[in-house]
Design an enzyme around this catalytic site. Structure first.
Site, PDB file in Angstrom:
ATOM      1  N   ARG A 224       0.846  -1.175   0.000  1.00 46.77           N
ATOM      2  CA  ARG A 224       0.000   0.000   0.000  1.00 46.77           C
ATOM      3  C   ARG A 224       0.894   1.242   0.000  1.00 46.77           C
ATOM      4  O   ARG A 224       1.965   1.248   0.614  1.00 46.77           O
ATOM      5  CB  ARG A 224      -0.916   0.019   1.225  1.00 46.77           C
ATOM      6  CG  ARG A 224      -2.144  -0.874   1.097  1.00 46.77           C
ATOM      7  CD  ARG A 224      -3.130  -0.249   0.115  1.00 46.77           C
ATOM      8  NE  ARG A 224      -4.397  -0.953   0.064  1.00 46.77           N
ATOM      9  CZ  ARG A 224      -4.850  -1.598  -0.995  1.00 46.77           C
ATOM     10  NH1 ARG A 224      -4.089  -1.695  -2.072  1.00 46.77           N
ATOM     11  NH2 ARG A 224      -6.036  -2.164  -0.993  1.00 46.77           N
ATOM     12  N   GLU A 253      -3.591   8.292  -5.169  1.00 45.70           N
ATOM     13  CA  GLU A 253      -3.743   7.746  -6.516  1.00 45.70           C
ATOM     14  C   GLU A 253      -5.000   8.318  -7.172  1.00 45.70           C
ATOM     15  O   GLU A 253      -6.004   8.546  -6.493  1.00 45.70           O
ATOM     16  CB  GLU A 253      -3.830   6.213  -6.453  1.00 45.70           C
ATOM     17  CG  GLU A 253      -2.569   5.561  -5.914  1.00 45.70           C
ATOM     18  CD  GLU A 253      -2.676   4.037  -5.851  1.00 45.70           C
ATOM     19  OE1 GLU A 253      -3.685   3.481  -6.367  1.00 45.70           O
ATOM     20  OE2 GLU A 253      -1.776   3.410  -5.295  1.00 45.70           O
ATOM     21  N   HIS A 272      -0.462   1.095 -10.193  1.00 50.49           N
ATOM     22  CA  HIS A 272      -1.209   0.137  -9.357  1.00 50.49           C
ATOM     23  C   HIS A 272      -1.780  -0.994 -10.221  1.00 50.49           C
ATOM     24  O   HIS A 272      -2.985  -1.269 -10.221  1.00 50.49           O
ATOM     25  CB  HIS A 272      -2.337   0.844  -8.610  1.00 50.49           C
ATOM     26  CG  HIS A 272      -2.761   0.109  -7.373  1.00 50.49           C
ATOM     27  ND1 HIS A 272      -3.264   0.739  -6.259  1.00 50.49           N
ATOM     28  CD2 HIS A 272      -2.750  -1.209  -7.057  1.00 50.49           C
ATOM     29  CE1 HIS A 272      -3.558  -0.141  -5.320  1.00 50.49           C
ATOM     30  NE2 HIS A 272      -3.247  -1.342  -5.799  1.00 50.49           N
TER      31      HIS A 272
END
Length: 320
Positions: A224, A253, A272
């Site tokens: 994370r 993000e 991601h």
């Protein structure tokens, strides 16, 4: 008995629920309507797993879903004190992302060892410049996070001839405890962060730990974003405390076009995507249907999150 109500926090494309048709009343919500519809749902599918709308909608008195499922590995965007204290069962997508993420990490290790980013840049410049790559076999890796993703990463790197030490919250057979992390970082050629985001792990990789690593070491985060103090990583790379790094997750993000992270020397940035392979959304939908049928039949189902810990504990140990 009336059909159960399944509420879906929508995202595009919508989930394929296949054989649940006619067996469940499906309703959809967005971030604006979730709070109003939540009290009438038996099950909540957080299909938009990047949203934090559940945390905002959950607080307050009244009925709430008996089961919440997020089609992601992490649950940090979902949990809030009221949900943690409730009787609601929370499940995640354990079993879908482990191998793809492990393959992605292996790809990053090989790319950095063989300087593939440099090769592509030299090709773009039409420059012929011979270099020497690094051997991967015989190097050492420290994988932080002893859950399914961390273990899959360890197994894949071991197949490349890497000696791997896995660090979890507590020590047990084959797993180092948190007290071993610092000395293992000092000896590692590769440091892979695959830990869950909890109060204990937030910001665990900052200036002090980057300073412990060898100047030849590379750092990879597929856990994370908030596990890493990004400014400290940028400083470590600029000061050449590290030979390189790769981030697939970020504190915020999506990464904005003006983020300084795009231009940091030696840093590979990816959006991601480490666990996302062709057909991954269909697999997530299939997994939910499988879990729903167990729930419908009143049978125990896997992937139940320990809400106080913030992750799914391993079945064979007391803690991850």
């Amino acid at each position: 008995m009336s059909e159960p109500t399944l509420l879906v926090l929508a995202a595009d494309p919508e989930p394929r629920l296949g054989r649940l048709a006619g067996r469940v009343r499906v309703q959809y919500a967005d971030e604006q309507t979730l709070a109003d519809r939540l009290p009438y749902a038996d099950v909540l599918l957080v299909w938009d797993f990047t949203s934090e709308a559940v945390r905002a909608a959950w607080p307050g008195e009244g009925p709430r879903p008996r089961w919440v499922h997020t089609p992601s590995a992490g649950v940090d965007r979902l949990l809030c004190p009221e949900l943690i204290a409730s009787d609601t069962v929370v499940t995640n997508a354990r079993g879908v992302f482990e191998e793809p993420i492990a393959e992605y990490v292996a790809g990053l290790v090989l790319a950095m060892a063989k300087d593939l980013p440099g090769t592509l840049e030299l090709q773009r410049q039409r420059r012929w410049r011979h270099r020497e790559g690094l051997r991967v076999a015989g190097t050492r890796a420290t994988v932080v996070g002893a859950g399914p993703i961390g273990r899959a990463v360890a197994a894949t790197l071991e197949a490349l001839g890497v000696t791997v030490a896995v660090v979890g919250r507590t020590e047990r057979a084959g797993i180092h405890g948190a007290q071993d992390l610092d000395p293992l970082l000092a000896r590692a050629d590769w440091v892979v962060c695959a830990a869950p985001l909890t109060d204990a792990t937030r910001g665990m990789f900052g200036a002090r730990r980057f300073g412990l690593m060898q100047p030849s070491a590379r750092f990879i985060n597929v856990g994370r974003g908030p596990l890493v103090v990004e400014d400290d990583l940028v400083a470590a790379l600029n000061k050449r405390w590290l030979a390189g790094a790769a981030l697939d997750v970020f504190a915020s993000e999506p990464l904005t076009p003006d983020s300084p992270l795009w231009d940091v020397p030696g840093l590979i940035v990816s959006p991601h995507m480490s666990g996302d392979t062709v057909g991954w959304r269909d697999r997530l939908g299939e997994q939910f249907v499988e879990l729903y049928e167990l729930w419908e039949a009143g049978k125990p189902f896997p992937n139940v999150v320990d809400k106080k810990r913030g992750y799914v504990p391993m079945h064979d140990v007391s803690a991850d």
